[in-house]
Design an enzyme around this catalytic site. Structure first.
Site, PDB file in Angstrom:
ATOM      1  CG  ASP A 145      -1.805   1.079   1.308  1.00 35.36           C
ATOM      2  OD1 ASP A 145      -2.249   1.604   0.072  1.00 35.36           O
ATOM      3  OD2 ASP A 145      -1.939   1.453   2.369  1.00 35.36           O
ATOM      4  NE  ARG A 170       1.448  15.453  -2.750  1.00 35.32           N
ATOM      5  CZ  ARG A 170       0.503  14.361  -2.773  1.00 35.32           C
ATOM      6  NH1 ARG A 170       1.110  12.972  -2.729  1.00 35.32           N
ATOM      7  NH2 ARG A 170      -0.788  14.700  -2.750  1.00 35.32           N
ATOM      8  N   GLY A 189      -5.437   2.933  -3.329  1.00 37.17           N
ATOM      9  CA  GLY A 189      -6.490   3.646  -3.925  1.00 37.17           C
ATOM     10  C   GLY A 189      -6.452   5.270  -4.004  1.00 37.17           C
ATOM     11  CE  LYS A 225      -5.327  -1.068  -2.019  1.00 36.10           C
ATOM     12  NZ  LYS A 225      -4.809  -0.398  -0.915  1.00 36.10           N
ATOM     13  CG  ASP A 235      -1.516   1.944   6.732  1.00 39.09           C
ATOM     14  OD1 ASP A 235      -1.795   2.009   5.674  1.00 39.09           O
ATOM     15  OD2 ASP A 235      -1.406   3.151   7.353  1.00 39.09           O
ATOM     16  CG  ASP A 260      -3.899  -1.795   2.836  1.00 41.19           C
ATOM     17  OD1 ASP A 260      -4.067  -1.430   1.801  1.00 41.19           O
ATOM     18  OD2 ASP A 260      -3.519  -0.754   3.555  1.00 41.19           O
TER      19      ASP A 260
END
Length: 1164
Positions: free
Chosen positions: A398, A599, A680, A800, A820, A824
């Protein structure tokens, strides 16, 4: 609708096709048998533990075999050994395994109880009372408060916020950290927190049956003879956290296993390692070998009885049930089946469990995997998968909360062509700040705590009133959709649609431009200590196509200004031509920011003529009111005003990675572990993080993006990518292409293919939905497995798990999933090994994992140190264990040719009972628990040492055959050397020692010596414990030997202990000791020669590394993170302010302007 009609909706097959419920009516809802809200991850109960655990244990072929063997031993006609030789080991094995399984399941029960006993406010009998989560039922109404977790899937009825809005965080569900808004329908919103009205609320809901679709819900609420449509925007899902909302009430729709969270969790799978499957295969092989041996010996017995046995009929007459040599041979077959049963040692499985348990404790005790800030140690939550950690080939991770800390930090900015970089405040600077209270009061009165950005030149520019700097931060404080909350005066709390926006507004706040509050028509900003109110004229909200957002405000000086921020690729096309020079400099700064993994976005503005704006506003209103093609018309209107922008600068936000993530991924890549990021999150964000943490590298030959909207397009994109990586794979003669055309349903293993360079692959969840269908899934797997890194974004939890299952099904490799969040869990359960990180997103992942710790960087220790050691130890153990039992058992085979195939045992009965459980157990356990070929430092610095485990080079079919051949040779030596030693031999006093008991003692003593010396040769890491286990065990054998063969014991129990005085009379004979030494030397020569010649003649890829380490030719090198190379073409904007459209429409609609009870008046 009648009750019969409603119940028919559930179908005659027990399946639920549509859910129907009534609020505040438990009796009615109970008719449908909806589950309660308790969750269960445990496997056993007190009642079913014994039968279920025994059933699982007897699924192991060896355990079932020994059960059958025990039954055979109870038949006196064929039993050649005492019953206790099998019962004692079997009971010990089943007991130890059962206790271990009980302890594991008890931990799961404790975890379940912790969740199920959380408190919730339940509406009952006209008042709100505290109850437990597990007691919540469908149709109940519950009250939630700010920062509380949602215990079940609820229909939102009312809330404290204007227009019954409720803000939620869904990170625990889908990995998205942005704030989402839910809104109740007007008819229930009017109930507010009136307990009397809520108690008599009798609305009926008809909706979808339970499903795993997180973003879909349809239903109808019938209330007061009116019907209201329900959709996903009115549903609060279990696992969400209530934010920025004082209270809300919800009607329970789905509970416990029916909730979308649990529907996405997948089924609990009893995980077995590849070694387990291999052991079961070898047990079958041993059965076949055992059967062949028994048949040979039975035939030999039949021939012997026919040719020679009749000579002994007078002295040894046949039993009454034996009528011929054929019948005698049949009974002899089963007798030898019992005698040779140790070919499959029952202590193998209990030893394996002990080794796994010990290696699990090493993980729990590892101080280097203890996370001090949270006081959290690593946990091996299962004890059955330790050696599997040394064989991982595919790692599925993840992103949010696993690779990153889910914390955004304002790191750098470029304003008017000048770069400002932040640094953490040191204690000296803090003291200096504290010495100027006036500046602090005026400049940072409303500043947030713990803001790490500190650039003195920027602070000075702000204080001096630099126009461009002020305009830049004013833009950040105005151009956003953040919600502000001020429950205590002066203490602002921001609720942002994404952590990026929160970081930008917080930066402006801490540099003198504080966004304080907003209404549908105004934004209040405290600029350098002075409160200014801006009139909000329009919000041009963000979407995935525009990749930018703008606000138009009227300043207190009556100027109309448009502020815009967005992706640099978009904004630079909208700039005024006078900004060319500044744009060039800023783009260079953006390249630098992007190369550091930040970013980035651009900030610009435009001052508007009032007349022009009024004209545009009319067009905007018309577009907003249009029914047909509203989005297209709005986009056109936005483009009319978002042009000729003046560039202010750019920002660089750090999506803070967990400590050590880039170094860990570089190390895992060197270990040939392929890393796929399944998230996601949106594409820009995921790709940016992939570059930051070295899943993708700037030096890659190409990164392919799969974004097709149908199967044909996706197929073309995948083949095009594969053609670039390996052109010959597109030829019709390619074996995999031939298979795809045949559409064979047989088991198929996708071979590894080597590409022509380093490549990456990006695919979205929408495209993945098509790619996971039919033969397209093989195209996807074939293309993806050639890539060095793979990013799958915008994925559902179910997708997933599908990706993990795809790799498991066709690659036949060991997979590991790490995450986490609750989103997941299905992935963690689907993988061979599931790792949970106890992070920001709750405990669901950890509770469903096999291993758990707090930081991603600990993964390299888990795999490269503990995993590799566990695998190597297990392989040494199995090779040696099979060998020592082959040697032990096959001596009987050679002996049969000298005793008329009469199923006599070579050894004493007590030696047979104790051989595996006592005499040889400690040395092999010492090897399997403490041995290290290299220490942990070298294991981490040479990740290529991990590669043999991925290909299972240390224990496989070839190694098993070697053990068998070595065992046959050693058993031959151990039988014939002692036989030659005592044949027609006499003691020094002339007494004969050529008897069966002396021969038996010599054989078994030689066997113990051979096994012990072989163990010593296999040991590479000697400790005091190793010496004690190996040599102490040998000494213990002689102690037991003299005790069992002592005069007192043999005289007290002559029927059980029959070797009276044999040990005393045998051990003082020098020729017997010489024979023992010869046996040991002859047995270890092949093993010693193979250990010496194998690295020279048949070297493995790691042998050179091991030689280098063992001979100390180099020092441990330092792991180096490669410096990012600046590639302008690879700049990653990652403008990820929203995963979907922001709060713009909500703000301007006026729904957030209702006065709150705790609001404070503004002070100028």
């Amino acid at each position: 609708m009648s009750l019969t009609e409603i119940q028919s909706e559930h179908g005659f097959d027990g399946r639920e096709y549509e859910r129907f419920l009534q609020a505040n009516n438990r009796e009615f809802n109970a008719l449908f048998g909806y589950p309660n809200n308790a969750i269960k991850t445990s496997k056993y109960t007190i009642l079913n533990f014994l039968p279920l655990n025994l059933f699982e244990q007897f699924q192991r072929l060896a355990n079932a075999y020994f059960l059958v063997l025990l039954i055979l031993q109870l038949i006196p006609q064929i039993s050649s050994l005492a019953w206790y030789t099998t019962v004692v080991p079997l009971v010990v094995v089943l007991s130890i395994t059962g206790v271990k399984d009980a302890i594991d399941d008890l931990k799961r029960h404790q975890s379940d109880n912790q969740v199920n006993n959380c408190s919730v406010l339940l509406l009952a009998d006209g008042r709100v009372k505290e109850d437990k989560w597990m007691n919540v039922q469908v149709g109940d109404i519950i009250k939630l408060k700010n920062d509380q977790a949602v215990p079940a899937d609820l229909l939102l009825l009312s809330s404290s916020e204007p227009y019954s809005l409720t803000y939620i965080e869904t990170a625990d569900l889908d990995g998205e950290t942005n704030l989402k808004v839910k809104q109740a329908i007007t008819s229930t919103g009017d109930l507010e927190d009136n307990l009397e009205l809520l108690s008599v609320f009798d609305g009926e809901v008809k909706c979808d049956p339970p499903n795993n679709k997180l973003d879909k819900f349809t239903g109808i609420l019938t209330y007061k003879r009116k019907s209201y449509p329900l959709d996903h925007d009115k549903l609060l899902l279990r696992g969400c956290i209530i934010r920025n909302t004082d209270w809300c009430f919800g009607l329970v729709i789905y509970t416990g296993p029916d909730t979308k969270l649990m529907q996405n969790s997948g089924k609990s799978i009893f995980k077995r390692t590849h070694i387990d499957h291999l052991m079961n295969l070898f047990v079958i092989w041993i059965f076949l070998i055992l059967g062949v041996m028994c048949i040979i010996l039975a035939i030999g017995h039949g021939i012997w009885e026919t040719k020679k046995g009749y000579h002994f009929q007078i002295f040894m007459p046949w039993e009454s049930y034996i009528s011929s040599s054929v019948i005698s041979a049949m009974f002899t077959f089963w007798s030898y089946f019992i005698i040779l049963n140790t070919m499959v040692p029952i202590s193998l499985y209990v030893s394996v469990e002990i080794i796994r348990l010990g290696n699990s404790f090493y993980i729990n005790w590892d101080r280097n995997m203890f996370y001090q800030p949270k006081n959290t140690p690593a946990q091996a939550r299962t004890t059955t998968l330790s050696e599997e950690l040394g064989q991982v080939k595919y790692l599925f991770s993840d992103k949010t909360g696993t690779l990153t800390q889910n914390i955004m930090i304002f790191n750098k900015c470029s304003i008017n062509g000048k770069v400002y970089a932040g640094s953490t405040l040191n204690p000296v600077s803090k003291k200096k700040t504290q010495t100027k209270p006036k500046e602090k009061d005026n400049f940072k009165k409303l500043a947030g705590p713990a803001f790490p950005f500190n650039d003195k030149t920027l602070v000075e520019a702000v204080k001096k009133g630099d126009y461009r700097v002020h305009l830049f931060f004013l833009s950040l404080s105005l151009c956003h959709t953040v919600m502000s909350q001020e429950k205590v005066e002066g203490e602002l709390v921001y609720q942002a649609q994404s952590p990026d926006e929160g970081a930008l507004v917080t930066a402006a706040r801490n540099l003198g431009f504080v966004f304080r509050s907003r209404t549908s028509e105004t934004i209040t900003v405290v600029e350098m200590g002075k409160t200014r109110v801006y009139q909000l004229l329009a919000i041009l909200d963000f979407n995935n196509v525009r990749k930018r957002m703008s606000v138009i405000v009227r300043t207190p000086e009556n100027r109309v200004i448009l502020f815009c921020k967005g992706a640099d690729t978009i904004i630079c096309e909208l700039l005024h031509r006078s900004c060319v020079a500044l744009n060039k400099v800023t783009m260079e700064h953006l390249d630098d920011f992007a190369s550091e993994g930040l970013r980035t976005l651009m900030v610009a503005y435009r001052e508007l003529d009032d007349k022009f704006f009024q004209t545009w506003r009319k067009k905007h209103n018309e577009a907003c009111l249009s029914v047909k093609d509203r989005e297209i018309k709005l986009s056109t209107v936005y483009e009319e005003i978002e042009k000729d922008l003046m560039l202010l600068g750019a920002t660089g936000i750090e999506d803070k990675l967990q400590d050590g993530v880039p170094e860990t991924i570089i190390t895992l890549n060197k270990a040939r572990i392929k890393i796929w990021v399944l998230t996601g999150d949106k594409q820009e964000t995921a790709v940016n993080i992939a570059y930051s943490c070295n899943v993708f590298e700037d030096e890659m030959d190409e990164v392919f993006v799969i974004e097709g909207k149908d199967s044909d397009t996706i197929l073309q994109e995948l083949r095009r990518a594969r053609g670039r990586m390996k052109p010959e794979s597109l030829l019709e003669s390619d074996p995999i292409n031939i298979y795809l055309k045949r559409k064979s349903k047989r088991s198929f293993t996708m071979p590894e293919e080597v590409p022509s360079g380093d490549y990456g692959l990006i695919i979205s969840g929408y495209s993945l939905a098509y790619a996971l269908e039919g033969n397209l899934e093989l195209e996807l797997l074939r293309t993806a497995s050639m890539c060095k890194g793979v990013i799958c974004c915008r994925m559902t939890p179910f997708q997933k798990a599908q990706v993990v299952e795809l790799v498991k099904r066709y690659k036949k490799v060991v997979t590991l999933a790490i995450g986490d969040g609750a989103n997941d869990v299905s992935m963690i359960k689907a993988a061979h090994i599931g790792v949970g990180i106890s992070g920001q997103e709750g405990m669901q992942a950890m509770l469903n994992s096999d291993f758990a710790f707090s930081q991603f960087r600990y993964l390299q220790r888990l795999l490269l140190v503990h995993g590799r050691w566990s695998y190597n130890r297990m392989c040494k153990f199995l090779s040696f264990f099979f060998y020592k039992n082959f040697v032990f058992t096959l001596v009987h085979f050679w002996y049969a040719f000298f005793n008329g195939f009469s199923a006599q045992a070579v050894y004493d009965t007590w030696f047979i009972t104790c051989y595996n459980l006592i005499y040889t157990s400690l040395p092999v356990l010492g090897l399997s628990l403490f041995d290290q070929d290299v220490n942990e430092t070298w294991s981490l610095h040479f990740p290529e040492l991990y590669i043999p485990g991925q290909h299972n080079l240390y224990f496989n079919k070839k190694e098993f055959v070697k053990c068998l051949l070595h065992g046959i040779y050693s058993s031959f030596v151990l039988f014939f050397v002692p036989m030659g030693t005592i044949y027609n031999s006499a003691r020094s006093d002339g007494k004969d020692i050529s008897d069966i008991q002396t021969f038996c003692l010599l054989v078994q003593t030689s066997l113990i010596w051979v096994v012990t010396v072989q163990i010593a040769l296999q040991t590479t890491y000697w400790t005091m414990i190793s010496h004690f286990f190996i040599w102490g065990s040998l000494g213990f054998y002689f102690c037991i030997l003299f005790f069992l063969y002592s005069d007192g014991l043999c005289l007290m129990f002559p029927s059980i202990f029959q070797f009276l005085g044999v040990a005393r009379n045998t051990m003082n004979q020098s020729q017997l000791w010489l024979g023992l030494i010869l046996s040991v030397i002859l047995c270890i020569i092949p093993a010693f020669g193979y250990q010496f010649l194998q690295p020279l003649i048949w070297p493995l890829s790691v042998d050179k590394v091991l030689d280098t380490i063992h001979y100390g030719k180099i020092r441990p090198p330092q792991v180096q993170v490669r410096t990012k190379v600046k590639h302008p073409g690879l700049r990653r904007s990652a403008y990820a302010f929203s995963h979907k459209q922001g709060f713009g429409a909500l703000i301007t609609s006026g729904k957030t302007t209702k006065a709150k009870k705790n609001s404070f008046p503004l002070k100028k």
